[in-house]
Design an enzyme around this catalytic site. Structure first.
Site, mmCIF file in Angstrom:
data_model
loop_
_atom_site.group_PDB
_atom_site.id
_atom_site.type_symbol
_atom_site.label_atom_id
_atom_site.label_comp_id
_atom_site.label_asym_id
_atom_site.label_seq_id
_atom_site.Cartn_x
_atom_site.Cartn_y
_atom_site.Cartn_z
ATOM 1 C CB SER A 142 -10.415 -4.212 -6.038
ATOM 2 O OG SER A 142 -9.680 -5.191 -5.319
ATOM 3 C CE1 TYR A 155 -10.082 -0.515 -2.168
ATOM 4 C CE2 TYR A 155 -9.658 -2.878 -2.189
ATOM 5 C CZ TYR A 155 -9.538 -1.637 -2.778
ATOM 6 O OH TYR A 155 -8.881 -1.505 -3.974
#
Length: 265
Positions: A142, A155
């Site tokens: 990401s 995350y």
């Protein structure tokens, strides 16, 4: 894309979102697929929607938290078509909660699925790649694997950890050669925020505005295939949020001012 014709590709997290879009793209490129995720019914749906011969697509249910099953799952994936050429580590889960309010159990679960699950599956498959002297590992990280933003502390930590591990692994495997590509999407229009964990571990249950306005997953998947075909070490997908990588690197104080004011939910 002829590069992938008859290549055998194992995709985790293939039951929706980016993983589903990758399945369609690889299938249309003539690859043979092993589709994995927890939900077998959804995997069957994706298989049925793929272009080409259904005999070239195998379904292999997989839970990234069940690492003790990875040895047998990996063997089943290899046996599906005789060998594997590409592993797409796409499975994972996101988060939407303030760090100060998030339970440590949620932090641990994000790391267990996103980091340890990915690393364990890669390690289970690695002997197959090294014995063949070739292979390609793609990891869907990401943009927050490159920089952190509010509401994504655990995350971001899990994705940052993947970069550290796979950068090291790439250096160790240079002689085979086994290629490693880190794929870093930004805001992509998927259900990732709907399923994201909140402070107590329950799902958010709604789509972020940023996700709602994000890149189409098929466009993201097309760019990912191009990055893999080119054997890039790292590639970024998304809108203007991609430039955060450069701002963070060269003007970190400016990045800090921008990110704390940016709407990321």
């Amino acid at each position: 894309m002829s590069h992938f014709r008859d290549k055998i590709v194992w995709i985790t997290g293939a039951s929706g979102g980016i993983g589903e879009a990758l399945a369609y793209r690889f299938a249309s490129a003539g690859a043979k697929l092993i589709l994995s995720a927890r939900r077998e019914k959804e995997l069957q749906r994706v298989k049925d929607a793929c272009e080409g011969d259904g005999e070239n697509i195998a379904i292999l249910p997989l839970d990234l938290e069940a690492t003790s099953s990875f040895s047998s799952k990996t063997q089943a994936a290899i046996e599906a078509f005789g060998h594997l050429d590409i592993l797409i580590n796409n499975g994972g889960i996101s988060q939407r909660s303030l760090a100060s309010e998030t339970s440590l159990e949620v932090d641990r679960r994000l790391m267990e699925i996103n980091y340890f699950g990915t690393v364990a599956l890669t390690k289970a498959l690695l002997p197959h790649f090294t014995s063949r002297g070739q292979g390609h590992i793609a990891v869907v990280s990401s943009l927050v694997g490159k920089f952190g933003t509010p509401y994504r502390s655990a995350y971001a930590a899990s994705k940052h950890a993947l970069h550290g591990f796979f950068d090291s692994l790439r250096a160790e495997l240079y002689k085979y050669p086994i290629h490693i590509t880190m794929l870093c999407p930004g805001f992509i229009h998927t259900q990732v925020s709907v399923n994201a964990l909140t402070a107590d571990g329950s799902p958010l249950g709604e789509m972020d505005d940023a996700q709602q306005q994000g890149m189409d997953p098929d466009t993201c998947a097309r760019q990912m295939l191009a990055a893999i075909a080119s054997k890039k070490e790292e590639a970024y997908m998304g809108g203007k949020e991609k430039y955060g990588v450069l701002v963070k690197r060269f003007i970190p104080r400016l990045f800090s001012r921008i990110v704390r004011k940016t709407k990321v939910r």
